[in-house]
Enzyme design. Structure first.
Site, short mmCIF file in Angstrom:
data_model
loop_
_atom_site.label_atom_id
_atom_site.label_comp_id
_atom_site.label_asym_id
_atom_site.label_seq_id
_atom_site.Cartn_x
_atom_site.Cartn_y
_atom_site.Cartn_z
N ASP A 1 -28.81 32.88 -9.01
CA ASP A 1 -27.83 31.82 -8.76
C ASP A 1 -27.96 30.65 -9.74
OD1 ASP A 1 -26.43 32.92 -6.67
OD2 ASP A 1 -27.53 31.88 -5.10
N HIS B 1 -32.42 29.07 -5.10
CA HIS B 1 -32.46 28.27 -3.89
C HIS B 1 -32.84 29.09 -2.68
CE1 HIS B 1 -28.54 29.55 -1.87
NE2 HIS B 1 -28.56 30.22 -3.00
N TYR C 1 -21.81 23.14 -7.93
CA TYR C 1 -22.75 24.13 -7.37
C TYR C 1 -24.14 23.51 -7.22
CZ TYR C 1 -25.07 28.45 -6.36
OH TYR C 1 -25.79 29.42 -5.72
N ASP D 1 -24.41 37.35 -0.30
CA ASP D 1 -23.34 37.56 -1.30
C ASP D 1 -23.81 38.43 -2.46
OD1 ASP D 1 -24.97 35.31 -1.84
OD2 ASP D 1 -23.44 34.32 -3.05
N GLU E 1 -29.84 36.78 -0.73
CA GLU E 1 -28.71 36.13 -0.05
C GLU E 1 -27.56 37.15 0.08
OE1 GLU E 1 -27.26 32.64 -2.06
OE2 GLU E 1 -26.28 31.90 -0.24
N HIS F 1 -23.13 34.11 -10.57
CA HIS F 1 -21.85 33.47 -10.23
C HIS F 1 -21.21 32.90 -11.50
CE1 HIS F 1 -22.16 33.69 -5.89
NE2 HIS F 1 -23.29 33.01 -5.86
N HIS G 1 -19.05 29.33 2.71
CA HIS G 1 -19.77 28.70 3.82
C HIS G 1 -19.58 27.17 3.89
CE1 HIS G 1 -23.14 27.98 1.07
NE2 HIS G 1 -23.49 29.24 1.03
#
Ligand SMILES: Cc1cc2nc3c(=O)[nH]c(=O)nc-3n(C[C@H](O)[C@H](O)[C@H](O)COP(=O)(O)O)c2cc1C
Length: 393
Positions: free
Chosen positions: A163, A144, A191, A82, A80, A222, A24
């Site tokens: 995340d 987040h 990040y 993903d 989210e 991640h 994004h």
């Protein structure tokens, strides 16, 4: 891909998206992973989904260990896309699974995919037994995502951190001590700066909470798993969360005919003369995610644009719009550039610097091309800016 063993009976069954280099709008030159973890106990539990196009691949990975129909629980650490995109496919393939999720997450799940999930709401401090192991849940709202939570397995001392502590980093290896940890830390900073910066005030308390847990591993959704460098990443998160900085100023500019570029080069001479470290970026040929990563720990920033059509160049406008959202507070900033007749870039840039929450200092602007005496003044301006930044004036 085969499932990869983390510890006995716990596997990584997620996806490595090696060739995704734009997340994004955030450049991810080292690719992206969507990690997902399978715990084989008396009850079988999957932690997190993956991005929708990879749903079948995630199911293939799971099938190398167990028939998805046997899965009892699926933990949703945040919704989210993903990490939730594959959940509708998982709901079909795992008909016996209950989705463990916060109340906020359950609402979001419905709002994204409809009312198709069998959910069990979990709150702060709730635990679910899997047999030999258990899972404890701790919401970390707005880190987040509104429904973000982390899931802790005390018997294994593993934190599934969603995340948090993540990096956009694809790698053949699973663990921090099997890869170049400096790359992980570099990507973790990027990040944090690009995703967590607006919420960074919440971070020190989260780090405190994490530090209170006996920990052998932090498995983010991640990147690679922290096991030998847990203290390093927690120290970094604490420092970034508190807004700690190094003696560095960034100079970011765009230009049409080179005048603003000449001013930028003169300014960095002055900044270096003062003793402050500096980094210079021409915005168009730089990755904004890298600039923002450096800004996280910088003390100040000079932003330059000539006037184009009564305002700043759209490239710099885009950058400042990004900063306005990220709110890099605690830094000093100023605008500079050139103009031909009535100007306008300076006023626009200054308004947006104020909106970003940075402290605005007076700028420096020149009509048409900077002449030698104006370049000398630009150098002096750089020196004075660095002095103010260094003294915190
Ligand atoms: C397409 C274009 C639009 C411009 N619009 C304005 C303007 O609205 N107001 C103004 O004062 N100068 C305007 N200028 C003049 C530039 O601001 C001036 O040439 C400046 O010195 C260019 O700086 P640079 O060498 O950093 O590109 C414009 C120049 C160009 C090429």
């Amino acid at each position: 891909m085969k499932a990869r063993t983390i510890v006995s009976d716990i596997y990584e069954v997620g996806i490595r998206d090696w060739t995704l280099h734009d997340f994004h709008g955030f450049a991810t030159p080292r690719g992206v992973t969507y990690n997902s973890f399978l715990i084989m106990d008396e009850k079988i539990c999957l932690i997190d989904g993956v991005k929708a196009p990879f749903a079948e691949e995630q199911l293939c990975n799971i099938r190398t260990i167990v028939d998805p129909e046997k899965i009892d629980y699926i933990v949703v650490n945040h919704v989210e896309p993903d990490h939730s995109g594959s959940l509708p496919a998982l709901a079909k393939a795992c008909p016996n699974a209950t989705f463990l999720i916060t109340v906020q997450g359950a609402n979001e799940l419905k709002e994204h995919y409809g009312d198709i999930f069998k959910t069990q709401i979990v709150k702060k401090g709730d635990t679910v037994s899997l047999g030999k192991r258990s899972l404890a849940f701790q919401p970390i709202p707005m880190l987040h995502w509104p429904d973000s939570m982390v899931t802790y397995c005390p018997e294994e001392q593993i934190l599934f951190s969603s995340d948090a502590f993540g990096q956009h980093y694809c790698c053949s290896k699973l663990f921090d001590d099997e890869t170049e940890v400096e790359n992980m830390l570099f990507e973790a900073q990027k990040y944090f700066a690009n995703i967590l910066m607006p919420y960074r005030k919440l971070v020190p308390n989260t780090v405190k909470l994490v530090r209170s847990l006996p920990l052998k591993m932090i498995c983010s959704c991640h990147g690679c798993i922290w096991r030998s460098h847990i203290d390093d990443i927690l120290n970094q998160y604490e420092s970034w969360g508190k807004g700690e900085t190094v003696d560095r100023v960034l100079v970011v500019f765009d230009t049409m005919w080179g005048g603003t570029a000449a001013m930028a080069r003169a300014m960095i001479k002055g900044i270096e003369k003062q003793g402050m470290r500096v980094k210079l970026y021409r915005y168009e040929s730089s990755l904004k995610a890298d600039i923002v990563s450096d800004l996280l720990t910088a003390k100040g920033i000079l932003i330059g644009s000539p006037t184009q059509n009564s305002g700043m160049m759209p490239t710099i406008g885009g950058f400042l719009t990004y900063l306005k959202g990220l709110k890099p507070t605690g830094k000093k900033a100023a605008a500079f550039g050139t103009y031909g007749w009535a100007g306008g870039a300076e006023k626009d840039m200054e308004a947006m610097i104020r909106d970003s929450g940075m402290e605005l200092l007076p700028g420096y602007n020149v009509k048409w091309r900077p002449l030698p005496k104006e370049l000398e003044a630009a150098e002096q301006y750089g020196f004075d800016f660095a002095e103010k930044v260094s003294k915190g004036e």
